[in-house]
Design a protein around this motif. Sequence first.
Motif, PDB file in Angstrom:
ATOM      1  N   ILE A 119       0.835  -1.200   0.000  1.00  0.00           N
ATOM      2  CA  ILE A 119       0.000   0.000   0.000  1.00  0.00           C
ATOM      3  C   ILE A 119       0.870   1.251   0.000  1.00  0.00           C
ATOM      4  O   ILE A 119       0.663   2.168  -0.808  1.00  0.00           O
ATOM      5  CB  ILE A 119      -0.933  -0.002   1.236  1.00  0.00           C
ATOM      6  N   LEU A 120       1.875   1.256   0.863  1.00  0.00           N
ATOM      7  CA  LEU A 120       2.728   2.438   0.961  1.00  0.00           C
ATOM      8  C   LEU A 120       3.490   2.679  -0.336  1.00  0.00           C
ATOM      9  O   LEU A 120       3.618   3.808  -0.795  1.00  0.00           O
ATOM     10  CB  LEU A 120       3.720   2.283   2.122  1.00  0.00           C
ATOM     11  N   ARG A 121       3.963   1.572  -0.926  1.00  0.00           N
ATOM     12  CA  ARG A 121       4.704   1.713  -2.177  1.00  0.00           C
ATOM     13  C   ARG A 121       3.796   2.260  -3.269  1.00  0.00           C
ATOM     14  O   ARG A 121       4.168   3.163  -4.018  1.00  0.00           O
ATOM     15  CB  ARG A 121       5.306   0.366  -2.588  1.00  0.00           C
ATOM     16  N   THR A 122       2.596   1.686  -3.340  1.00  0.00           N
ATOM     17  CA  THR A 122       1.645   2.152  -4.345  1.00  0.00           C
ATOM     18  C   THR A 122       1.343   3.632  -4.137  1.00  0.00           C
ATOM     19  O   THR A 122       1.328   4.408  -5.097  1.00  0.00           O
ATOM     20  CB  THR A 122       0.339   1.344  -4.253  1.00  0.00           C
ATOM     21  N   TYR A 123       1.145   3.992  -2.893  1.00  0.00           N
ATOM     22  CA  TYR A 123       0.840   5.387  -2.576  1.00  0.00           C
ATOM     23  C   TYR A 123       1.960   6.309  -3.040  1.00  0.00           C
ATOM     24  O   TYR A 123       1.719   7.312  -3.706  1.00  0.00           O
ATOM     25  CB  TYR A 123       0.629   5.507  -1.069  1.00  0.00           C
ATOM     26  N   ARG A 124       3.196   5.914  -2.733  1.00  0.00           N
ATOM     27  CA  ARG A 124       4.340   6.742  -3.134  1.00  0.00           C
ATOM     28  C   ARG A 124       4.428   6.867  -4.647  1.00  0.00           C
ATOM     29  O   ARG A 124       4.652   7.948  -5.187  1.00  0.00           O
ATOM     30  CB  ARG A 124       5.645   6.138  -2.603  1.00  0.00           C
ATOM     31  N   THR A 125       4.245   5.719  -5.312  1.00  0.00           N
ATOM     32  CA  THR A 125       4.352   5.726  -6.766  1.00  0.00           C
ATOM     33  C   THR A 125       3.276   6.611  -7.379  1.00  0.00           C
ATOM     34  O   THR A 125       3.556   7.433  -8.257  1.00  0.00           O
ATOM     35  CB  THR A 125       4.213   4.299  -7.303  1.00  0.00           C
ATOM     36  N   VAL A 126       2.052   6.412  -6.918  1.00  0.00           N
ATOM     37  CA  VAL A 126       0.956   7.183  -7.490  1.00  0.00           C
ATOM     38  C   VAL A 126       1.173   8.664  -7.237  1.00  0.00           C
ATOM     39  O   VAL A 126       1.030   9.491  -8.146  1.00  0.00           O
ATOM     40  CB  VAL A 126      -0.396   6.725  -6.898  1.00  0.00           C
ATOM     41  N   GLU A 215      -8.826  -3.964  -3.412  1.00  0.00           N
ATOM     42  CA  GLU A 215      -9.697  -2.967  -4.024  1.00  0.00           C
ATOM     43  C   GLU A 215     -10.051  -1.827  -3.054  1.00  0.00           C
ATOM     44  O   GLU A 215      -9.948  -0.651  -3.403  1.00  0.00           O
ATOM     45  CB  GLU A 215     -10.972  -3.666  -4.523  1.00  0.00           C
ATOM     46  N   GLU A 216     -10.435  -2.214  -1.813  1.00  0.00           N
ATOM     47  CA  GLU A 216     -10.872  -1.155  -0.879  1.00  0.00           C
ATOM     48  C   GLU A 216      -9.691  -0.266  -0.462  1.00  0.00           C
ATOM     49  O   GLU A 216      -9.864   0.922  -0.198  1.00  0.00           O
ATOM     50  CB  GLU A 216     -11.580  -1.754   0.345  1.00  0.00           C
ATOM     51  N   ASP A 217      -8.484  -0.852  -0.472  1.00  0.00           N
ATOM     52  CA  ASP A 217      -7.307  -0.041  -0.134  1.00  0.00           C
ATOM     53  C   ASP A 217      -6.991   0.938  -1.253  1.00  0.00           C
ATOM     54  O   ASP A 217      -6.538   2.054  -0.991  1.00  0.00           O
ATOM     55  CB  ASP A 217      -6.097  -0.939   0.124  1.00  0.00           C
ATOM     56  N   ILE A 218      -7.222   0.489  -2.464  1.00  0.00           N
ATOM     57  CA  ILE A 218      -6.961   1.381  -3.600  1.00  0.00           C
ATOM     58  C   ILE A 218      -7.801   2.643  -3.473  1.00  0.00           C
ATOM     59  O   ILE A 218      -7.313   3.760  -3.692  1.00  0.00           O
ATOM     60  CB  ILE A 218      -7.240   0.656  -4.935  1.00  0.00           C
ATOM     61  N   ALA A 219      -9.059   2.468  -3.084  1.00  0.00           N
ATOM     62  CA  ALA A 219      -9.938   3.622  -2.907  1.00  0.00           C
ATOM     63  C   ALA A 219      -9.355   4.570  -1.861  1.00  0.00           C
ATOM     64  O   ALA A 219      -9.345   5.791  -2.037  1.00  0.00           O
ATOM     65  CB  ALA A 219     -11.330   3.147  -2.489  1.00  0.00           C
ATOM     66  N   LYS A 220      -8.813   3.972  -0.802  1.00  0.00           N
ATOM     67  CA  LYS A 220      -8.255   4.815   0.266  1.00  0.00           C
ATOM     68  C   LYS A 220      -6.972   5.514  -0.197  1.00  0.00           C
ATOM     69  O   LYS A 220      -6.709   6.656   0.187  1.00  0.00           O
ATOM     70  CB  LYS A 220      -7.961   3.952   1.504  1.00  0.00           C
TER      71      LYS A 220
ATOM     72  N   LYS B 112      10.398   7.635  -6.231  1.00  0.00           N
ATOM     73  CA  LYS B 112       9.532   6.629  -5.633  1.00  0.00           C
ATOM     74  C   LYS B 112      10.230   5.850  -4.524  1.00  0.00           C
ATOM     75  O   LYS B 112       9.618   5.005  -3.879  1.00  0.00           O
ATOM     76  CB  LYS B 112       9.076   5.643  -6.712  1.00  0.00           C
ATOM     77  N   SER B 113      11.485   6.124  -4.317  1.00  0.00           N
ATOM     78  CA  SER B 113      12.221   5.377  -3.292  1.00  0.00           C
ATOM     79  C   SER B 113      11.702   5.724  -1.904  1.00  0.00           C
ATOM     80  O   SER B 113      11.263   6.835  -1.637  1.00  0.00           O
ATOM     81  CB  SER B 113      13.707   5.734  -3.384  1.00  0.00           C
ATOM     82  N   SER B 114      11.772   4.744  -1.014  1.00  0.00           N
ATOM     83  CA  SER B 114      11.292   4.987   0.344  1.00  0.00           C
ATOM     84  C   SER B 114      12.394   5.581   1.220  1.00  0.00           C
ATOM     85  O   SER B 114      12.167   5.883   2.377  1.00  0.00           O
ATOM     86  CB  SER B 114      10.785   3.683   0.944  1.00  0.00           C
ATOM     87  N   VAL B 115      13.591   5.725   0.662  1.00  0.00           N
ATOM     88  CA  VAL B 115      14.698   6.261   1.450  1.00  0.00           C
ATOM     89  C   VAL B 115      14.675   7.790   1.405  1.00  0.00           C
ATOM     90  O   VAL B 115      14.584   8.386   0.336  1.00  0.00           O
ATOM     91  CB  VAL B 115      16.050   5.738   0.919  1.00  0.00           C
TER      92      VAL B 115
END
Lengths: 682, 269
Positions: A119-126, A215-220, B112-115
């Motif tokens: 979730i965190l990675r997806t959030y950062r990427t998005v 799916e529900e996390d994506i919405a969040k 996108k890195s977490s660092v």
Amino acid sequence: MSSAENQDSPAPPADGKKVFKRRGFQIFGLGLQDVIQFFFSGNASLAIIILILICFFLAKEAFLFFPDHHKDLKSYRQSGQEFVGFISEEVKAHTDLYSTANIAYYAEVNRTSGKEDTILRTYRTVLANVENRSAKTWNRLERELDALEDVVDDLEDHDAEDEEDRAEIAKLTKEKNRLEALTQPLRDKLRKEVNTIIEWEETWDLGVGADLPAEEDIAKIREAVLFEAYPDAEDEHPFIEEMKSVSKEKKAVVAEELAEFKETTKAMQAAIRPLKDLERELKKPADENKKEITSFSTAPQRRDAWLKGAEATDDPDEKARMRAKAEEVVIEEPDYEKINQVFYDSIAKHATLAAPLEVEMKNLYEQLPAPTEVETKSAKENLKRAAVFYERFQDRMVSNRKQIKEWRHDASISVPESVSAFLFGRDWTTNSSWHDFYGLLPLFTGSLLISLIALTVAVPFSIAAAVYVNQLASFREQSMVKPAIEFIGAIPSVVLGFFGILVFGEALRNLSQLEWLQWFPGFPMAERLTILNAGLLLAFMAVPTIFTLTEDALNNVPQAFTENSLAMGATKLQTVFRVVVPTSLSGIIAAVLLGFGRIIGETMVVLLVAGNKIKIPDFTEGLGVIAQPAHTMTGIIAQELGEVDSGSLHWRALFMVGMVLFVISLLVNFTAQKVLKKFQRI
Amino acid sequence: MKKSLAIIAAASLFAGVNAEDKIVIKGSDTLGAKMVPQLAEAYKAAGNEVTFEIAAEGSSTAFTHLQASPVDIGMSSRNIKDSETEAFTAKGMEIKDWTAAYDMIGVIVNEKSSVEELTTEQIEGIFTGDITDWSEVGGDAGPISVYTRNTSSGTYKSFQEMAMNKRDYGADTQKMAGNTQIADEVSKNANGIGYVGLAYTEADGIKAVEVDGVKLKPKNAKDYAIARSLHYYTVKGKLSDAAAKFLAWSTSDDKAKEIVERVGFIPAD
């Protein structure tokens, strides 16, 4: 013509005048024809003379490398740097082992928080993608907000009581209102843009094959990104904060479980410290020794430099000063025995450190969990690698202990040793603060690997194309395909290189992420600039060479062969594959060889696209080696020749690399000629 | 290889420019890519009738060019080496050092890195090849791809001195031709790390990490671990009047300082 007519031909004029007389341009008694002939033969011999001069110059500079290199290796030994190098090797072997164990530990710690991390990675990427895509609005809003902040700060500095300030305050307030009015629509615009972007999952660019949150996390996540879509948003969305703390908690729980593992890796790190300290301690005298030796060897040069400088200047004061400086230069050979004593003294200390280190590492290694005891794939793999590194560490300790014990600063270096230090050296380190190494092997393997890939791809395509165009294609097709292929040769290689960086590299990496292509060695690729990328571009460049030469070879097959074959009742295809191609085989081989020569000498594309990593590719990955970056012989010359002092060792080393390239090209061409000669006899 | 070669030659032929009014500047990519060309433009705009020829191919080239070809000013992002000073002495030349500006080297990772933060010890480990995975420095697991400048670069050397304890770069590092190339590769590789001058850290797709807890911002220049001075070098007695005037202007004029700041350096005072 009948003989009667012959007799009717005009007889020579009676007055003895020639029928044909020399006319027109003459110089030194030579006619125009002769001049043209001499002009061309003169040009040809000039070219040959220049070629010989180039060869001579290249060979001279290149071979002067060896005595210099020998001296350099000797100074490496005499300064005791070699001795310290042995210890550094041990430390490095340890670091490899420790690092792998450490990676395995972290992989294992992260095992349960997979969901939150995704979730965190997806959030950062998005969020990153959203910021990129709406960068214009984002930046503008940021600018306005900065300006607004300045105005507000300014306003605070002014005192409403003060008469003079009042006008200023009115002005600033007006400005503040204007900016506020300006930022509001911008905020709305940004919000709208962000909304549109996160609406479409296709634009999220998560990378092919990445894990997706539920799916529900994506919405969040959408909600959180929208929340963050203000440059002045201070806190993170509660959902993200929650995920962060949950992930942290979970990791803490696992960390507790794996405490022993952690202790082991920590102890590993601590175990090397004494040896590392010794290394650092010894580096200093080695460095100083090196300086002293270099200073000794350059002293005459320095003195000459000052003297020359004194010659060059006209100012008498300056002259005297420079002369004095020249006098100051001391030429005194260092006492090698004395300056190396510190290393001989430390042999015992090294032994007392190395033995317990080995024992401790053995214990610690045995304490590491077995690959079967861990859950994640990465941890399993790294623990398996750790086993390999442990073995290497043991071997390294044994062999280096022997080397350290037997080390002599004045041991001579034989000529074959110094030559093989270049030809088979595994390090190419230049501009180092420690010692420069000139080992050809990483560059040579890089060049060879890239060429092999290029040939593997180019040969089938270009030969098949040549056979088709020459034997089977209609005239119309021929007149279209041939110029098209030959046109490839007209593309400048720097253009291809830029294409490789900007378009092809990225496309290749995206392709490597596709699920159904995972059987391909080296996929998925992490890098854009790789051996594969360079190899494929070079294959493209080699196609016209191989195609044209193969076609020539096919053309040289006597028409009678084909006609006979057809007359015997063979089909067209049978004729092509049983008669024409076998007959021209030697020509085709020569074409491939010349194609190889073309590829291995290519510079621009490999310099731009191969990734420039000076290391022997890691062949333990099997064919996957093609996904790694590499450096090449041509590339290193282009990259480093501009910076070096002419006549320095580094300069000569580059010339020597050029010499190796030259010899390779010569051999290839020679072989191609031989093969062709055989073919001409048919 | 993008040897960013910026040649500025826009002069009025009618004004009858003579040879002395051409200023030739060569050397560092860090200085020559943005700062010096912009200074040159502004200098011309301020009413000085000169032409410039600027080539930026790495600091080492500054010294080779200063010795051999008609170059007025050499740009370097590192101090001159002893061996280079010697080479000048051998030709009877003496070299003069001017501080052009101060620069901070940003350690950049993919956006996108977490660092977010690294210590100098970790940076040393990453660039020397001791640390090979992001999980070892607190990021998401993934093999680190290290991008560095090539060996002719002054940044290559000064980074080695300031952030790597003078140790050698790991064999796994990839040598790129310039700041932009590093920023490009890091922005395209989620596991990438590299270093660029302060001026280049604004590029898309990358972010600068905090070093020892200090953010990469001009006002932190004193506390930030990886900061250095940038130099102009000239040969004594060989400096033309036009070049001397330009040097004086570029290190003192307010307009010049503004430009230095705008391209992301800290003006020398």
